[in-house]
Design a protein around this motif. Structure first.
Motif, PDB file in Angstrom:
ATOM      1  N   ILE A 198       9.402 -22.490 -64.038  1.00 43.87           N
ATOM      2  CA  ILE A 198       8.863 -21.413 -63.199  1.00 43.87           C
ATOM      3  C   ILE A 198       8.982 -20.078 -63.925  1.00 43.87           C
ATOM      4  O   ILE A 198       8.047 -19.277 -63.945  1.00 43.87           O
ATOM      5  CB  ILE A 198       9.593 -21.366 -61.841  1.00 43.87           C
ATOM      6  CG1 ILE A 198       9.327 -22.643 -61.037  1.00 43.87           C
ATOM      7  CG2 ILE A 198       9.149 -20.141 -61.037  1.00 43.87           C
ATOM      8  CD1 ILE A 198      10.090 -22.716 -59.724  1.00 43.87           C
ATOM      9  N   LEU A 199      10.136 -19.845 -64.534  1.00 43.25           N
ATOM     10  CA  LEU A 199      10.322 -18.595 -65.275  1.00 43.25           C
ATOM     11  C   LEU A 199       9.438 -18.547 -66.510  1.00 43.25           C
ATOM     12  O   LEU A 199       8.854 -17.506 -66.824  1.00 43.25           O
ATOM     13  CB  LEU A 199      11.785 -18.426 -65.680  1.00 43.25           C
ATOM     14  CG  LEU A 199      12.067 -17.164 -66.504  1.00 43.25           C
ATOM     15  CD1 LEU A 199      11.729 -15.916 -65.702  1.00 43.25           C
ATOM     16  CD2 LEU A 199      13.498 -17.127 -66.972  1.00 43.25           C
ATOM     17  N   LEU A 200       9.317 -19.671 -67.221  1.00 47.69           N
ATOM     18  CA  LEU A 200       8.474 -19.696 -68.410  1.00 47.69           C
ATOM     19  C   LEU A 200       7.029 -19.377 -68.039  1.00 47.69           C
ATOM     20  O   LEU A 200       6.353 -18.613 -68.745  1.00 47.69           O
ATOM     21  CB  LEU A 200       8.552 -21.057 -69.107  1.00 47.69           C
ATOM     22  CG  LEU A 200       7.681 -21.208 -70.360  1.00 47.69           C
ATOM     23  CD1 LEU A 200       8.019 -20.141 -71.392  1.00 47.69           C
ATOM     24  CD2 LEU A 200       7.830 -22.602 -70.958  1.00 47.69           C
ATOM     25  N   ALA A 201       6.557 -19.947 -66.932  1.00 48.39           N
ATOM     26  CA  ALA A 201       5.194 -19.656 -66.481  1.00 48.39           C
ATOM     27  C   ALA A 201       5.041 -18.169 -66.178  1.00 48.39           C
ATOM     28  O   ALA A 201       4.019 -17.549 -66.519  1.00 48.39           O
ATOM     29  CB  ALA A 201       4.865 -20.488 -65.238  1.00 48.39           C
ATOM     30  N   ASN A 202       6.053 -17.592 -65.563  1.00 44.81           N
ATOM     31  CA  ASN A 202       6.046 -16.158 -65.275  1.00 44.81           C
ATOM     32  C   ASN A 202       5.976 -15.340 -66.569  1.00 44.81           C
ATOM     33  O   ASN A 202       5.239 -14.360 -66.675  1.00 44.81           O
ATOM     34  CB  ASN A 202       7.308 -15.788 -64.490  1.00 44.81           C
ATOM     35  CG  ASN A 202       7.362 -14.313 -64.135  1.00 44.81           C
ATOM     36  OD1 ASN A 202       6.709 -13.863 -63.203  1.00 44.81           O
ATOM     37  ND2 ASN A 202       8.153 -13.560 -64.868  1.00 44.81           N
ATOM     38  N   ASN A 203       6.723 -15.782 -67.584  1.00 45.36           N
ATOM     39  CA  ASN A 203       6.746 -15.051 -68.853  1.00 45.36           C
ATOM     40  C   ASN A 203       5.463 -15.233 -69.662  1.00 45.36           C
ATOM     41  O   ASN A 203       5.092 -14.345 -70.440  1.00 45.36           O
ATOM     42  CB  ASN A 203       7.958 -15.490 -69.677  1.00 45.36           C
ATOM     43  CG  ASN A 203       9.261 -14.974 -69.095  1.00 45.36           C
ATOM     44  OD1 ASN A 203       9.277 -13.982 -68.370  1.00 45.36           O
ATOM     45  ND2 ASN A 203      10.363 -15.646 -69.402  1.00 45.36           N
ATOM     46  N   ILE A 204       4.803 -16.367 -69.483  1.00 44.49           N
ATOM     47  CA  ILE A 204       3.498 -16.547 -70.132  1.00 44.49           C
ATOM     48  C   ILE A 204       2.493 -15.561 -69.538  1.00 44.49           C
ATOM     49  O   ILE A 204       1.736 -14.913 -70.260  1.00 44.49           O
ATOM     50  CB  ILE A 204       2.999 -17.998 -69.967  1.00 44.49           C
ATOM     51  CG1 ILE A 204       3.907 -18.974 -70.721  1.00 44.49           C
ATOM     52  CG2 ILE A 204       1.559 -18.127 -70.467  1.00 44.49           C
ATOM     53  CD1 ILE A 204       3.588 -20.437 -70.468  1.00 44.49           C
ATOM     54  N   ARG A 205       2.523 -15.459 -68.213  1.00 38.73           N
ATOM     55  CA  ARG A 205       1.624 -14.513 -67.543  1.00 38.73           C
ATOM     56  C   ARG A 205       1.889 -13.072 -67.985  1.00 38.73           C
ATOM     57  O   ARG A 205       0.971 -12.289 -68.204  1.00 38.73           O
ATOM     58  CB  ARG A 205       1.801 -14.636 -66.034  1.00 38.73           C
ATOM     59  CG  ARG A 205       0.899 -13.707 -65.220  1.00 38.73           C
ATOM     60  CD  ARG A 205       1.454 -13.523 -63.832  1.00 38.73           C
ATOM     61  NE  ARG A 205       2.763 -12.877 -63.895  1.00 38.73           N
ATOM     62  CZ  ARG A 205       3.637 -12.868 -62.886  1.00 38.73           C
ATOM     63  NH1 ARG A 205       3.357 -13.503 -61.766  1.00 38.73           N
ATOM     64  NH2 ARG A 205       4.797 -12.244 -63.023  1.00 38.73           N
TER      65      ARG A 205
END
Length: 308
Positions: free
Chosen positions: A197-204
């Motif tokens: 979830i955090l990685l997806a946030n950081n990709i965005r």
């Protein structure tokens, strides 16, 4: 001179919606899914204490929401958030809520979780108080303090361990009074998905984070490779379940988690070729839903395995 009072006066009319958005609902699955799984695991050893389960669930939700509010506060203070930022609660930059109100709200939630924690410790072990305080400190330091964890390549690891494995193991312990090898290995895929979830946030947020000097995992490996890492995290989580079943650690009913497989596929596809943060919101949502559906199906598999 135009007064800012009319904007603030509008807040009560939609206050609950503003505050609900500030909780960042898509992240709350990282709090309640691990509690559910830890409790489901405990059924193999004991009957479930419902009041303790509910107390743990509420305390974890309070800590997660408080962590999100700390994030809101410190990102604003550091100049990272503005009215056009995607994926934020926006209470400060869009709705005119004072930063002090955001911080005080987070501290109140921490206080409430501590009170609930006292009840949990009275019913279980006072050693949990130290663990709880440590988890709360990590929640604050995640975006607070001079070296925020969220701005480093270790954010995914820390969030996964704290909001994934730790909550599952604590939820299991307060029901059974022990930690088993099974509870540890079952917690691993959830820890990975919470980190996702955090990685997806950081990709965005890749471009904005890079501009402000953050050193997240996504920035460390690059945007394209971070999507590969995200896909790998999803893959490991599902393969891990197969491994648990082959090893005889878990019931074949845990294969129910594969019903959630369309969500991680949607998440990965949703990031490929996208450049604008707003375009990646559906992929962010699908990532959080992966954790939710995977966790619920895992819990159902554990429940069915208990009865059969």
């Amino acid at each position: 001179m135009q007064s800012s009072q009319p904007r603030a006066a509008q807040l009560p009319k939609k206050g609950w919606k503003v505050w609900w958005k500030l909780t960042r609902p898509h992240t709350l699955t990282a709090a309640f899914v691990p509690v559910l799984i830890g409790t489901a695991l405990s059924m193999q050893s004991t009957s479930v204490n419902i009041p303790i389960f509910l107390a743990m669930l509420i305390a974890c939700l309070f800590i997660q929401i408080a962590t999100n509010l700390f994030n809101e506060y410190y990102d604003f203070k550091r100049g990272l958030d503005n009215e056009n930022s995607v994926g934020i609660g926006g209470g400060i930059v869009r709705e005119g809520i004072s930063p002090r109100t955001i911080m005080n709200s987070a501290l109140i939630l921490y206080l409430l979780s501590m009170i609930i924690g006292v009840y949990i410790c009275m019913s279980s072990s006072w050693w949990l108080a130290l663990i709880g305080l440590f988890c709360m400190a990590v929640g604050y330091l995640y975006t607070g303090g001079p070296y925020p964890i969220a701005y480093t390549p270790f954010g995914e690891l820390v969030s996964g361990l704290m909001m994934g494995s730790s909550i599952i193991l604590i939820s299991f312990f307060i029901q059974t009074g022990k930690i088993t090898a099974e509870s540890v290995v079952v917690s691993i895929p959830i820890a990975i998905l919470v980190g996702a979830i955090l990685l997806a946030n950081n990709i965005r947020d890749f471009d904005g984070d890079k501009e402000f000097g953050r050193k997240t995992l996504a920035i460390l490996v690059g945007k394209k490779q971070s999507i590969v890492v995200l896909a790998s995290m999803f893959t490991v989580s599902y393969v891990w379940i197969i491994g648990l079943i082959i090893a005889g650690v878990a019931s074949p009913w845990l294969l129910l988690v594969f019903l959630s497989l369309p969500k991680p596929i949607q998440a990965v596809k949703g990031f490929i070729g996208k450049t604008m943060p707003i375009q990646m919101v559906p992929a962010m949502k699908a990532t959080a839903q992966t954790n939710t559906f995977f966790g619920f199906l895992l819990s159902i598999g554990l429940f069915i395995g208990y009865f059969f």
